[in-house]
Motif scaffolding. Structure first.
Motif, PDB file in Angstrom:
ATOM      1  N   PRO A 227       0.830  -1.206   0.000  1.00 52.29           N
ATOM      2  CA  PRO A 227       0.000   0.000   0.000  1.00 52.29           C
ATOM      3  C   PRO A 227       0.864   1.255   0.000  1.00 52.29           C
ATOM      4  O   PRO A 227       1.807   1.365   0.787  1.00 52.29           O
ATOM      5  CB  PRO A 227      -0.799  -0.130   1.302  1.00 52.29           C
ATOM      6  N   ARG A 228       0.547   2.194  -0.871  1.00 58.53           N
ATOM      7  CA  ARG A 228       1.312   3.436  -0.939  1.00 58.53           C
ATOM      8  C   ARG A 228       0.863   4.432   0.115  1.00 58.53           C
ATOM      9  O   ARG A 228       1.507   5.466   0.310  1.00 58.53           O
ATOM     10  CB  ARG A 228       1.164   4.066  -2.323  1.00 58.53           C
ATOM     11  N   GLY A 229      -0.228   4.113   0.790  1.00 57.41           N
ATOM     12  CA  GLY A 229      -0.797   5.069   1.730  1.00 57.41           C
ATOM     13  C   GLY A 229      -0.184   5.084   3.111  1.00 57.41           C
ATOM     14  O   GLY A 229      -0.522   5.956   3.916  1.00 57.41           O
ATOM     15  N   ILE A 230       0.708   4.155   3.439  1.00 57.73           N
ATOM     16  CA  ILE A 230       1.353   4.176   4.745  1.00 57.73           C
ATOM     17  C   ILE A 230       2.425   5.269   4.749  1.00 57.73           C
ATOM     18  O   ILE A 230       3.435   5.167   4.058  1.00 57.73           O
ATOM     19  CB  ILE A 230       1.993   2.820   5.090  1.00 57.73           C
ATOM     20  N   LEU A 231       2.216   6.325   5.533  1.00 54.81           N
ATOM     21  CA  LEU A 231       3.154   7.435   5.559  1.00 54.81           C
ATOM     22  C   LEU A 231       4.281   7.217   6.550  1.00 54.81           C
ATOM     23  O   LEU A 231       5.400   7.672   6.334  1.00 54.81           O
ATOM     24  CB  LEU A 231       2.416   8.740   5.906  1.00 54.81           C
ATOM     25  N   GLY A 232       4.012   6.526   7.648  1.00 58.46           N
ATOM     26  CA  GLY A 232       5.039   6.311   8.659  1.00 58.46           C
ATOM     27  C   GLY A 232       4.447   6.343  10.050  1.00 58.46           C
ATOM     28  O   GLY A 232       3.230   6.385  10.227  1.00 58.46           O
ATOM     29  N   THR A 233       5.297   6.328  11.062  1.00 57.82           N
ATOM     30  CA  THR A 233       4.840   6.362  12.439  1.00 57.82           C
ATOM     31  C   THR A 233       5.215   7.676  13.101  1.00 57.82           C
ATOM     32  O   THR A 233       6.197   8.323  12.722  1.00 57.82           O
ATOM     33  CB  THR A 233       5.427   5.194  13.260  1.00 57.82           C
TER      34      THR A 233
END
Length: 319
Positions: A227-233
């Motif tokens: 998924p490209r939508g995971i930006l980070g934590t």
């Protein structure tokens, strides 16, 4: 953060806070081994927010700043040049505008200007059609009941007895595209429980049921394996605040109309299993002005100046 959303200014969240961290989770959907430009953790020993920006591509931002003399211009310019990554500052006393070029986060720029005792409203960033903003809020049932949910800032939101009773906006994300393949995301949050959060772009922009109706993480088109939508934590400090600045491989137009969610719910981050709680904030990504795209100083609807609008929105709990 900018302080611009379709002509509405917002108060920045980029104030002194606990340590800030942006990292990668260990499980499969956080595998970002090649993301060496993602913001790294920088722990501040003096309990002040310290965001280390590893973005290399410079971009432009334009701020409205009240200045009355050459001394004001010098004070603002000196404060901005003290920021890491600032390469050019052009302050226009007559028009009350400050144009900035560099790699510093917009939230850091706002904080530096406010440190001189002045306000700052983001008027534009990047190229035309290359900027976006997302207001992040908790969602609640209405006082009339029913299944549909509304944001905490809505007058009919049933927030009594919840931690969101102050109706404050919980976060704001600014986005500016700096190349055909890279967009910078400047994210701030406040008023949430300390801990590790996940920031993600969702498949849908439907907020009828808050985070629940936003669907799974945005896949980003056919042929993608992750998924490209995971930006980070995001690591939220003890004061409930956090600020992160990162880059991500998408174009702004691709995410317009999609929802963004920041949540502690690790279950359901990939799937459509998110629930609404006081530590899950959500909003829809919308276009904002590029450099020199917004020359409005008086709202055509209310007749108020941008500074009067700013005061009104701050009273309503906006950032």
């Amino acid at each position: 953060m900018l302080r611009y959303f379709h002509g509405i200014p917002f108060r920045s969240l980029a104030t002194s806070t606990g340590f800030i961290c942006l990292g990668f989770a260990a499980n499969s959907y956080y595998q970002r081994d090649k993301r060496d430009t993602l913001l790294r953790q920088n722990i501040a020993t003096d309990n002040k927010m310290a965001v280390q920006n590893q973005v290399k591509t410079p971009f432009q931002t334009l701020f409205a700043v009240p200045m009355t003399c050459d001394g004001c211009v010098k004070s603002v310019s000196d404060a901005l040049y003290s920021l890491e990554g600032i390469t050019k500052v052009d302050a226009n006393l007559k028009d009350q505008l400050v144009a900035i070029e560099g790699t510093a986060a917009p939230s850091a720029i706002v904080s530096a200007i406010e440190g001189t005792g002045r306000d700052a409203i983001l008027r534009g960033s990047g190229a035309s059609n290359g900027a976006a903003v997302c207001i992040l809020e908790t969602y609640h049932h209405t006082k009339k009941g029913g299944e549909e949910l509304v944001p905490a800032s809505a007058p009919d939101a049933a927030t009594e007895g919840s931690e969101g009773s102050d109706r404050e906006v919980r976060g704001l994300a600014r986005m500016v595209q700096v190349s055909p393949t890279t967009t910078l995301v400047d994210l701030t949050v406040r008023g949430v429980t300390p801990g590790t959060y996940v920031a993600s772009v969702r498949e849908y922009g439907d907020l009828k049921f808050g985070a629940t109706s936003t669907g799974p993480v945005w896949a980003g088109g056919s042929g993608t394996t992750q998924p490209r939508g995971i930006l980070g934590t995001v690591q939220v400090g003890k004061d409930g605040r956090a600020a992160v600045f990162l880059d991500h491989p998408f174009q702004v137009w691709e995410v317009i109309g999609h929802a963004m969610v920041v949540s502690r719910q690790k279950e359901g981050v990939e799937e459509a299993e998110l629930t609404n709680d006081e530590n899950t904030v959500v909003g829809v990504i919308a276009r904002s002005a590029g450099m020199w795209d917004n020359d409005k100083t008086v709202c055509s609807c209310t007749g108020k100046t941008l500074w009067e609008e700013r005061k009104d929105e701050v009273k309503k709990g906006m950032i």
